[in-house]
Structures are given as C-alpha cells and as structure tokens.
Design a protein around this motif. Sequence first.
Motif, PDB file in Angstrom:
ATOM      1  N   ILE A   1       1.002  -8.983  -1.028  1.00 28.93           N
ATOM      2  CA  ILE A   1      -0.192  -8.354  -1.582  1.00 28.93           C
ATOM      3  C   ILE A   1      -1.391  -8.847  -0.777  1.00 28.93           C
ATOM      4  N   SER A   2      -1.918  -7.974   0.084  1.00 28.17           N
ATOM      5  CA  SER A   2      -3.056  -8.369   0.906  1.00 28.17           C
ATOM      6  C   SER A   2      -4.380  -8.181   0.167  1.00 28.17           C
ATOM      7  N   VAL A   3      -4.422  -7.266  -0.778  1.00 21.73           N
ATOM      8  CA  VAL A   3      -5.589  -7.066  -1.645  1.00 21.73           C
ATOM      9  C   VAL A   3      -5.053  -6.913  -3.062  1.00 21.73           C
ATOM     10  N   PRO A   4      -5.400  -7.854  -3.967  1.00 19.90           N
ATOM     11  CA  PRO A   4      -4.874  -7.785  -5.341  1.00 19.90           C
ATOM     12  C   PRO A   4      -5.354  -6.535  -6.076  1.00 19.90           C
ATOM     13  N   ALA A   5      -4.546  -6.135  -7.036  1.00 14.81           N
ATOM     14  CA  ALA A   5      -4.915  -5.004  -7.889  1.00 14.81           C
ATOM     15  C   ALA A   5      -6.087  -5.408  -8.785  1.00 14.81           C
ATOM     16  N   THR A   6      -6.892  -4.440  -9.109  1.00 21.57           N
ATOM     17  CA  THR A   6      -7.991  -4.643 -10.064  1.00 21.57           C
ATOM     18  C   THR A   6      -7.802  -3.640 -11.183  1.00 21.57           C
ATOM     19  N   SER A   7      -8.725  -3.652 -12.146  1.00 21.33           N
ATOM     20  CA  SER A   7      -8.621  -2.687 -13.247  1.00 21.33           C
ATOM     21  C   SER A   7      -8.901  -1.267 -12.771  1.00 21.33           C
ATOM     22  N   THR A   8      -9.463  -1.127 -11.537  1.00 15.38           N
ATOM     23  CA  THR A   8      -9.787   0.213 -11.041  1.00 15.38           C
ATOM     24  C   THR A   8      -9.039   0.581  -9.768  1.00 15.38           C
ATOM     25  N   SER A   9      -8.225  -0.345  -9.219  1.00 16.31           N
ATOM     26  CA  SER A   9      -7.509  -0.008  -7.978  1.00 16.31           C
ATOM     27  C   SER A   9      -6.137  -0.672  -7.939  1.00 16.31           C
ATOM     28  N   ASP A  10      -5.282  -0.038  -7.216  1.00 15.46           N
ATOM     29  CA  ASP A  10      -3.930  -0.530  -7.019  1.00 15.46           C
ATOM     30  C   ASP A  10      -3.959  -1.680  -6.000  1.00 15.46           C
ATOM     31  N   ALA A  11      -2.963  -2.540  -6.035  1.00 13.60           N
ATOM     32  CA  ALA A  11      -2.840  -3.594  -5.023  1.00 13.60           C
ATOM     33  C   ALA A  11      -2.510  -2.953  -3.681  1.00 13.60           C
ATOM     34  N   VAL A  12      -2.960  -3.601  -2.603  1.00 14.27           N
ATOM     35  CA  VAL A  12      -2.612  -3.130  -1.268  1.00 14.27           C
ATOM     36  C   VAL A  12      -1.433  -3.985  -0.799  1.00 14.27           C
ATOM     37  N   LEU A  13      -0.312  -3.325  -0.549  1.00 14.84           N
ATOM     38  CA  LEU A  13       0.880  -4.015  -0.066  1.00 14.84           C
ATOM     39  C   LEU A  13       0.954  -3.867   1.439  1.00 14.84           C
ATOM     40  N   THR A  14       1.198  -4.990   2.099  1.00 18.64           N
ATOM     41  CA  THR A  14       1.251  -4.999   3.553  1.00 18.64           C
ATOM     42  C   THR A  14       2.607  -5.553   3.985  1.00 18.64           C
ATOM     43  N   PRO A  15       3.287  -4.881   4.911  1.00 19.30           N
ATOM     44  CA  PRO A  15       4.570  -5.428   5.394  1.00 19.30           C
ATOM     45  C   PRO A  15       4.351  -6.768   6.097  1.00 19.30           C
ATOM     46  N   TYR A  16       5.344  -7.645   5.963  1.00 12.08           N
ATOM     47  CA  TYR A  16       5.266  -8.920   6.678  1.00 12.08           C
ATOM     48  C   TYR A  16       5.184  -8.676   8.175  1.00 12.08           C
ATOM     49  N   HIS A  17       4.407  -9.517   8.830  1.00  8.81           N
ATOM     50  CA  HIS A  17       4.311  -9.514  10.288  1.00  8.81           C
ATOM     51  C   HIS A  17       5.676  -9.893  10.851  1.00  8.81           C
ATOM     52  N   GLU A  18       6.143  -9.178  11.858  1.00  8.99           N
ATOM     53  CA  GLU A  18       7.404  -9.517  12.515  1.00  8.99           C
ATOM     54  C   GLU A  18       7.095 -10.402  13.713  1.00  8.99           C
ATOM     55  N   CYS A  19       7.779 -11.538  13.812  1.00  7.54           N
ATOM     56  CA  CYS A  19       7.580 -12.432  14.955  1.00  7.54           C
ATOM     57  C   CYS A  19       8.023 -11.718  16.231  1.00  7.54           C
ATOM     58  N   SER A  20       7.266 -11.906  17.271  1.00  7.12           N
ATOM     59  CA  SER A  20       7.555 -11.276  18.557  1.00  7.12           C
ATOM     60  C   SER A  20       8.610 -12.062  19.312  1.00  7.12           C
ATOM     61  N   ALA A  21       9.171 -11.459  20.354  1.00  8.86           N
ATOM     62  CA  ALA A  21      10.035 -12.202  21.274  1.00  8.86           C
ATOM     63  C   ALA A  21       9.202 -13.360  21.820  1.00  8.86           C
ATOM     64  N   GLY A  22       9.815 -14.521  21.953  1.00  3.91           N
ATOM     65  CA  GLY A  22       9.096 -15.724  22.390  1.00  3.91           C
ATOM     66  C   GLY A  22       8.531 -16.510  21.226  1.00  3.91           C
ATOM     67  N   GLU A  23       8.771 -16.033  19.990  1.00 10.50           N
ATOM     68  CA  GLU A  23       8.275 -16.710  18.783  1.00 10.50           C
ATOM     69  C   GLU A  23       9.405 -16.918  17.785  1.00 10.50           C
ATOM     70  N   GLU A  24       9.156 -17.815  16.839  1.00  6.78           N
ATOM     71  CA  GLU A  24      10.054 -18.038  15.715  1.00  6.78           C
ATOM     72  C   GLU A  24       9.224 -18.125  14.443  1.00  6.78           C
ATOM     73  N   THR A  25       9.883 -17.989  13.294  1.00  7.20           N
ATOM     74  CA  THR A  25       9.197 -18.067  12.010  1.00  7.20           C
ATOM     75  C   THR A  25       8.821 -19.511  11.726  1.00  7.20           C
ATOM     76  N   ASP A  26       7.533 -19.755  11.512  1.00 10.67           N
ATOM     77  CA  ASP A  26       7.043 -21.084  11.152  1.00 10.67           C
ATOM     78  C   ASP A  26       7.044 -21.237   9.640  1.00 10.67           C
ATOM     79  N   ALA A  27       6.650 -20.181   8.927  1.00 11.13           N
ATOM     80  CA  ALA A  27       6.650 -20.176   7.458  1.00 11.13           C
ATOM     81  C   ALA A  27       6.902 -18.753   6.984  1.00 11.13           C
ATOM     82  N   GLU A  28       7.860 -18.606   6.074  1.00 13.47           N
ATOM     83  CA  GLU A  28       8.142 -17.288   5.506  1.00 13.47           C
ATOM     84  C   GLU A  28       6.958 -16.843   4.658  1.00 13.47           C
ATOM     85  N   GLY A  29       6.800 -15.539   4.525  1.00 12.48           N
ATOM     86  CA  GLY A  29       5.740 -15.003   3.684  1.00 12.48           C
ATOM     87  C   GLY A  29       6.074 -15.167   2.212  1.00 12.48           C
ATOM     88  N   THR A  30       5.047 -15.124   1.401  1.00 12.78           N
ATOM     89  CA  THR A  30       5.204 -15.173  -0.053  1.00 12.78           C
ATOM     90  C   THR A  30       4.683 -13.858  -0.617  1.00 12.78           C
TER      91      THR A  30
END
Length: 173
Positions: free
Chosen positions: A23-52
């Motif tokens: 949830i990149s922007v929480p829901a309010t009484s007047t709007s829905d939450a904005v859901l954002t897909p997790y960032h995918e690590c690129s080649a040359g990278e590894e996951t440092d911390a999983e998303g919550t």
Amino acid sequence: VGQTSCKARNDQADDGVGSTHFISVPATSTSDAVLTPYHECSAGEETDAEGTSTTDRNCQACSVGQFQDEAGQAACKDCSGSEYQDEVGQTSCKARNDQADDGVGSTHFISVPATSTSDAVLTPYHECSAGEETDAEGTSTTDRNCQACSVGQFQDEAGQAACKDCSGSEYQD
C-alpha cells in the motif's frame, strides 16, 4: 453525497497486499488505497529486505566476489573457482588470469594467487644478469633463481642459462 452504498476498500491481503503489492497510499474515507507492485531487483542485485504490506522490497548490489545474471532473484551467486569479481553489482564473473595459456610456467609466474575478489598477479620471470647463470628454472608459482658464475667461468650476456668456461689461455678467479 447522496450515495446509497459504500465501495469496498482495496487494502486487503487477497488483493496481493504483502505478497505481490504494498500500500503506497493508504485508503481514506473518500479514496481507495493505492496498491503498488513490489519493485523487482535487477540483474546484478539481490533482495536486501522483502516488502511488507506498507513498504516496498529493497534491493542491494551484489558484493565483490558475487554476481547475479537474472532479474528478480533473492540472492547473488558466488563466482566459481576459476572466476573472480572485483566490482559490486555485476551480472557475471571474470575469468582468472592464472592459466598456462597466459605464459604461466613458461614466461611468467603467479606472484599473488587469485581469489574470488581479485585476479592473480602474473610476474615475468627474473632474467639472469651478465655474470650469472640459472640455478633453478621458475615454476608456475616461483620465480627463476640465478647464481653467480663459478671460478673459472664467465657469462658476458644477460638471460643465459649457463656460464661459459674460460679458455685455456684465460682464467677467472
């Protein structure tokens, strides 16, 4: 104003929150939450911390001695025994320069062995000076040894394997 029902909020786990989205922007009484897909690590990278459910995945560059050739991977791979990597965030390893086709054992020796983070240091064999002969040839890991010509011998050229004997009318002490 004037509505007859409410909309369901889009902030539930069955919508991928915490597994594929956050949830990149929480829901309010007047709007829905904005859901954002997790960032995918690129080649040359590894996951440092999983998303919550409220934070994105964090990626970091692969360390020295490692690589990752595919995007979206949790961990970097170690370089194999015949390879090394001396830079961070790389997608492949480098071949070590410690093989016979590089002159090792014939013209060079390995003065500093290769590691997973550095290439071998190749050093040309020491050339015997005039007045010296080869005592022991170099190997792949040792330099050539030279020794002074013995009494009754000489060498007027550098880089020669053996000293010359003085002729019958000459001597060397």
